[in-house]
Scaffold this active site. Structure first.
Site, PDB file in Angstrom:
ATOM      1  N   HIS A  21      41.361   0.302  27.419  1.00 17.30           N
ATOM      2  CA  HIS A  21      42.473  -0.654  27.387  1.00 17.30           C
ATOM      3  C   HIS A  21      42.530  -1.378  26.041  1.00 17.30           C
ATOM      4  O   HIS A  21      41.838  -0.994  25.083  1.00 17.30           O
ATOM      5  CB  HIS A  21      42.380  -1.639  28.562  1.00 17.30           C
ATOM      6  CG  HIS A  21      41.082  -2.403  28.625  1.00 17.30           C
ATOM      7  ND1 HIS A  21      40.638  -3.196  27.608  1.00 17.30           N
ATOM      8  CD2 HIS A  21      40.138  -2.493  29.602  1.00 17.30           C
ATOM      9  CE1 HIS A  21      39.496  -3.757  27.933  1.00 17.30           C
ATOM     10  NE2 HIS A  21      39.152  -3.342  29.144  1.00 17.30           N
ATOM     11  N   HIS A  24      39.131  -2.270  24.143  1.00 16.88           N
ATOM     12  CA  HIS A  24      38.465  -1.183  23.418  1.00 16.88           C
ATOM     13  C   HIS A  24      39.264  -0.803  22.165  1.00 16.88           C
ATOM     14  O   HIS A  24      38.695  -0.566  21.104  1.00 16.88           O
ATOM     15  CB  HIS A  24      38.330   0.048  24.320  1.00 16.88           C
ATOM     16  CG  HIS A  24      37.733  -0.248  25.663  1.00 16.88           C
ATOM     17  ND1 HIS A  24      38.484  -0.313  26.801  1.00 16.88           N
ATOM     18  CD2 HIS A  24      36.470  -0.539  26.033  1.00 16.88           C
ATOM     19  CE1 HIS A  24      37.707  -0.607  27.833  1.00 16.88           C
ATOM     20  NE2 HIS A  24      36.474  -0.761  27.394  1.00 16.88           N
ATOM     21  N   CYS A 129      23.044  -5.990  36.869  1.00 19.99           N
ATOM     22  CA  CYS A 129      24.506  -5.853  36.978  1.00 19.99           C
ATOM     23  C   CYS A 129      24.879  -4.445  36.516  1.00 19.99           C
ATOM     24  O   CYS A 129      24.670  -4.101  35.344  1.00 19.99           O
ATOM     25  CB  CYS A 129      25.228  -6.897  36.122  1.00 19.99           C
ATOM     26  SG  CYS A 129      27.014  -6.566  36.070  1.00 19.99           S
ATOM     27  N   CYS A 132      27.423  -4.269  33.614  1.00 21.32           N
ATOM     28  CA  CYS A 132      26.852  -4.456  32.261  1.00 21.32           C
ATOM     29  C   CYS A 132      25.732  -3.464  31.991  1.00 21.32           C
ATOM     30  O   CYS A 132      25.277  -3.356  30.857  1.00 21.32           O
ATOM     31  CB  CYS A 132      26.221  -5.839  32.117  1.00 21.32           C
ATOM     32  SG  CYS A 132      27.316  -7.214  32.286  1.00 21.32           S
ATOM     33  N   CYS A 146      27.010 -12.385  37.914  1.00 24.97           N
ATOM     34  CA  CYS A 146      26.970 -11.961  36.515  1.00 24.97           C
ATOM     35  C   CYS A 146      28.029 -12.730  35.732  1.00 24.97           C
ATOM     36  O   CYS A 146      29.187 -12.796  36.160  1.00 24.97           O
ATOM     37  CB  CYS A 146      27.244 -10.463  36.435  1.00 24.97           C
ATOM     38  SG  CYS A 146      27.838  -9.940  34.818  1.00 24.97           S
ATOM     39  N   HIS A 149      30.943  -9.997  34.653  1.00 24.83           N
ATOM     40  CA  HIS A 149      31.725  -9.301  35.684  1.00 24.83           C
ATOM     41  C   HIS A 149      32.002 -10.141  36.923  1.00 24.83           C
ATOM     42  O   HIS A 149      32.776  -9.719  37.785  1.00 24.83           O
ATOM     43  CB  HIS A 149      31.024  -7.989  36.072  1.00 24.83           C
ATOM     44  CG  HIS A 149      31.038  -6.979  34.971  1.00 24.83           C
ATOM     45  ND1 HIS A 149      30.051  -6.916  34.008  1.00 24.83           N
ATOM     46  CD2 HIS A 149      31.948  -6.040  34.643  1.00 24.83           C
ATOM     47  CE1 HIS A 149      30.344  -5.956  33.151  1.00 24.83           C
ATOM     48  NE2 HIS A 149      31.496  -5.407  33.503  1.00 24.83           N
ATOM     49  N   LYS A 317      41.996 -14.075  32.448  1.00 26.50           N
ATOM     50  CA  LYS A 317      41.093 -12.971  32.146  1.00 26.50           C
ATOM     51  C   LYS A 317      41.869 -11.663  32.366  1.00 26.50           C
ATOM     52  O   LYS A 317      42.629 -11.556  33.327  1.00 26.50           O
ATOM     53  CB  LYS A 317      39.904 -13.046  33.106  1.00 26.50           C
ATOM     54  CG  LYS A 317      38.843 -11.988  32.901  1.00 26.50           C
ATOM     55  CD  LYS A 317      37.686 -12.251  33.867  1.00 26.50           C
ATOM     56  CE  LYS A 317      36.857 -11.052  34.196  1.00 26.50           C
ATOM     57  NZ  LYS A 317      36.250 -10.234  33.251  1.00 26.50           N
ATOM     58  N   LYS A 320      41.781  -5.392  36.047  1.00 22.87           N
ATOM     59  CA  LYS A 320      42.530  -4.575  37.004  1.00 22.87           C
ATOM     60  C   LYS A 320      42.939  -5.387  38.219  1.00 22.87           C
ATOM     61  O   LYS A 320      44.056  -5.253  38.715  1.00 22.87           O
ATOM     62  CB  LYS A 320      41.657  -3.410  37.465  1.00 22.87           C
ATOM     63  CG  LYS A 320      41.851  -2.161  36.661  1.00 22.87           C
ATOM     64  CD  LYS A 320      41.161  -1.005  37.356  1.00 22.87           C
ATOM     65  CE  LYS A 320      41.452   0.297  36.650  1.00 22.87           C
ATOM     66  NZ  LYS A 320      40.648   1.397  37.166  1.00 22.87           N
TER      67      LYS A 320
HETATM   68  O1  ME8 Z   1      29.632  -1.956  26.646  1.00 26.10           O
HETATM   69  N1  ME8 Z   1      38.610  -8.109  24.676  1.00 26.10           N
HETATM   70  O2  ME8 Z   1      30.987  -0.100  26.817  1.00 26.10           O
HETATM   71  P1  ME8 Z   1      32.330  -0.714  27.426  1.00 26.10           P
HETATM   72  C1  ME8 Z   1      38.111  -7.537  23.562  1.00 26.10           C
HETATM   73  N2  ME8 Z   1      28.933   1.486  26.732  1.00 26.10           N
HETATM   74  N3  ME8 Z   1      37.294  -6.474  23.567  1.00 26.10           N
HETATM   75  C2  ME8 Z   1      36.962  -5.946  24.740  1.00 26.10           C
HETATM   76  C3  ME8 Z   1      37.444  -6.467  25.963  1.00 26.10           C
HETATM   77  C4  ME8 Z   1      38.310  -7.614  25.887  1.00 26.10           C
HETATM   78  N4  ME8 Z   1      38.851  -8.189  26.957  1.00 26.10           N
HETATM   79  N5  ME8 Z   1      36.952  -5.711  26.957  1.00 26.10           N
HETATM   80  C5  ME8 Z   1      36.197  -4.740  26.375  1.00 26.10           C
HETATM   81  C6  ME8 Z   1      29.809  -0.746  26.625  1.00 26.10           C
HETATM   82  N6  ME8 Z   1      36.203  -4.875  25.042  1.00 26.10           N
HETATM   83  C7  ME8 Z   1      28.677   0.178  26.259  1.00 26.10           C
HETATM   84  C8  ME8 Z   1      28.489   0.156  24.760  1.00 26.10           C
HETATM   85  S1  ME8 Z   1      27.276   0.994  22.521  1.00 26.10           S
HETATM   86  C9  ME8 Z   1      25.880   1.801  22.145  1.00 26.10           C
HETATM   87  C10 ME8 Z   1      27.347   0.998  24.270  1.00 26.10           C
HETATM   88  C11 ME8 Z   1      35.548  -3.989  24.054  1.00 26.10           C
HETATM   89  O3  ME8 Z   1      33.172   0.467  27.770  1.00 26.10           O
HETATM   90  C12 ME8 Z   1      34.468  -4.684  23.240  1.00 26.10           C
HETATM   91  O4  ME8 Z   1      34.222  -3.954  22.062  1.00 26.10           O
HETATM   92  O5  ME8 Z   1      32.029  -1.697  28.484  1.00 26.10           O
HETATM   93  C13 ME8 Z   1      33.265  -4.509  24.116  1.00 26.10           C
HETATM   94  O6  ME8 Z   1      32.077  -4.713  23.419  1.00 26.10           O
HETATM   95  C14 ME8 Z   1      33.451  -3.074  24.550  1.00 26.10           C
HETATM   96  O7  ME8 Z   1      34.875  -2.968  24.753  1.00 26.10           O
HETATM   97  C15 ME8 Z   1      32.693  -2.741  25.824  1.00 26.10           C
HETATM   98  O8  ME8 Z   1      33.006  -1.421  26.184  1.00 26.10           O
END
Ligand code: ME8
Length: 534
Positions: A21, A24, A129, A132, A146, A149, A317, A320
């Site tokens: 979304h 990311h 969690c 996370c 958490c 979440h 926030k 979904k």
């Molecule tokens: O944490 N606002 O992956 P993930 C801004 N797999 N950025 C956001 C956001 C929001 N509301 N929500 C998500 C993981 N992000 C692990 C990482 S790395 C070796 C492993 C972005 O799919 C932000 O960059 O949960 C956050 O750190 C990342 O998505 C988390 O993606």
């Protein structure tokens, strides 16, 4: 600023449990903009992204979808490819944590820590969690839930392998003190320092309750903790533990824009020149956990971690359950990819949190893109076509001294732009970099009002001033086309096409006077259609 120094820019590897979304895409667009900026200056860049495919979250999600985790990951990762393709993300390497070379290297790394006496077996009792993929202590929780979440964590009790994280609190504090800009922004660095001063507890790095992960070498009943595995991608993608070239697996995953120079370089060329872009939620993992692992294996920590804030949507926030998730492709399809990038870069959560408000999006778009840059370039080129048949006049003095002063201001903004952009981008201030460019946009639009080329054109005696004004406006349009290259790549190409110039390298095009007299432009066309509000 040494532009020969390589830079290795990374995004997190996003979980393949769901579609990506706005959040990311924000991290990825920040990384993409940095990568494009330094490339356009001729600096060696390697830009990595990828997918995090192991762990309980993916295991559970795949099970709920009635399939096995690898099939599930294969299905979701295609959507990652499609999204990054559609947003034209210029990554060099896409790594999947299920790539064989990565799994092999993770095992080598684990063995190294074990051989150094940094791993031991113990009972693991934790509040975990799954969202996370991280354990919490009771005091981390908010109302028993958490903090990220807002769900009640699982109680886990099993025999696990632990990594002696506690041994690294002081080495980490020393490292941060010696490299004050290793965590940006400063406020987040101070939070990490504060936590480190309270000491660290050892981290469980294996699980036995499910089998979706990298097998523990020497004890196949365990799989490694998903974070332990995933963080290592940043070095395995460079070919660690062999210090040779990038493994072909990583490149073959999805290599676009892969510069041969990047591929041909060994591990030590790119590491530790790494800049990890992450959200604030995973800064702990990317500083404390990751750097301790590296120190334990005698590998230097990366140069920097940039931890940005989170988006909210209209004050809530994003999630979904609230049905308010912003889908980047929908925004890009409706308004354009560059409109999406502009709002993210200009108003996104670069330092603190940010709020996605539709009204702000429309206002920014109309003011800065449609009325600002778009209007300037469009009217400048149309006037050039009308008054000079589309051929740029030579630079000449203004007969009117006031106008000479106004042009002087434009020239001095152009003269300072390259260095200002370098300083801003070096500090990860993409928003302030855009502001520096838009200072020129605003000054140039004012210059049109001051010179009034449409009035000058009516008076044959003012032909020289008209030529001087149109020369200046064509030059500014060219400079702006180059300057927006990393931020608004599609717009940069359009401006270059309309000007019949090569699309920009920032190395030599951010300077006044590069357009030869008589240069014939192409066909002007609107860059951004105004969003009508009723
Ligand atoms: O944490 N606002 O992956 P993930 C801004 N797999 N950025 C956001 C956001 C929001 N509301 N929500 C998500 C993981 N992000 C692990 C990482 S790395 C070796 C492993 C972005 O799919 C932000 O960059 O949960 C956050 O750190 C990342 O998505 C988390 O993606």
């Amino acid at each position: 600023m040494d532009l020969t120094q390589p830079i290795y820019i990374t995004t997190p590897l996003y979980y393949v449990n769901d579609e990506l979304h706005l959040g990311h895409s924000t991290t990825t667009i920040y990384a993409d903009t940095l990568a494009r900026f330094w490339r356009a200056l001729g600096r060696p860049v390697l830009f990595l992204t990828g997918s995090d495919e192991h762990g309980q979250k993916i295991f559970d999600t795949a099970k709920a979808a009635g399939t096995d985790p690898k099939t599930f990951a294969d299905r979701i990762v295609v959507k990652f490819f499609e999204l990054w393709e559609a947003l034209d993300i210029s990554y060099d390497v896409f790594i999947r944590t299920t790539d064989k070379f990565h799994e092999d290297a993770v095992q080598v790394f684990f063995k190294r820590l074990k051989d150094k006496g940094l791993v031991f077996k113990d009972m693991y009792r934790a509040l975990y969690c799954v969202g996370c993929e991280t354990n919490y202590t009771a005091k981390d929780l908010v109302d028993g839930k958490c903090p990220v979440h807002k769900t009640v964590p699982q109680k886990i009790e099993e025999e696990n392998y632990f990594f002696k994280l506690s041994a690294f609190a002081q080495p980490l504090l020393d490292h941060i003190a010696a490299h004050p800009d290793c965590i940006v922004p400063e406020g987040r660095r101070n939070e990490i320092v504060g936590k480190l001063k309270e000491g660290l507890i050892d981290a469980s790095v294996s699980r036995t309750k499910f089998d979706w992960g990298v097998r523990m070498p020497g004890d196949e009943a365990h799989v490694l903790w998903v974070w332990f595995d995933a963080l290592l991608n940043y070095v395995t993608a460079l070919g660690w533990p062999d210090s040779g070239n990038l493994p072909t697996g990583a490149i073959a995953g999805r290599a676009r824009h892969a510069a041969p120079a990047a591929k041909g370089k060994p591990f030590v060329y790119w590491w530790p020149q790494a800049v990890h872009l992450v959200g604030k939620d995973i800064l702990w993992h990317h500083s404390v956990v990751w750097w301790s692992m590296l120190m334990g294996a005698d590998i230097a920590p990366p140069r920097q971690v940039l931890a940005h804030g989170w988006w909210q949507v209209e004050g809530d926030k994003m999630g979904k359950s609230l049905g308010n998730v912003i889908k980047p492709l929908e925004v890009a399809n409706k308004y354009s990819r560059d409109a999406l990038r502009y709002f993210i870069l200009r108003e996104g959560p670069l330092r603190g949190d940010a709020d996605w408000r539709q009204l702000n999006f429309v206002n920014r778009y109309n003011a800065d893109l449609a009325n600002g840059l778009g209007n300037l370039v469009n009217r400048s080129l149309n006037m050039l076509l009308k008054y000079f048949g589309g051929a740029a006049p030579a630079e000449m003095p203004f007969a009117d001294g006031k106008l000479e002063t106004a042009r002087g201001e434009l020239k001095s903004l152009v003269a300072g732009l390259r260095e200002e952009l370098i300083a801003r981008m070096n500090a990860f201030e993409m928003d302030n970099a855009l502001e520096a460019i838009w200072k020129l946009v605003r000054r140039a639009n004012l210059f049109v009002d001051e010179t009034k080329p449409f009035s000058l054109a009516k008076d044959p005696a003012r032909k020289q001033d008209l030529a001087a004004a149109m020369h200046a406006l064509t030059e500014v349009s060219r400079v702006l086309g180059a300057a927006v290259t990393p931020f608004l790549p599609d717009t940069a190409v359009k401006i270059a096409e309309q000007l019949a110039c090569k699309p920009g390298s920032l190395a030599d095009e951010l300077a006044w006077g590069k357009l030869p007299a008589g240069h014939k432009i192409g066909t002007p066309a609107a860059l951004f259609a105004r969003i009508e509000t009723t």
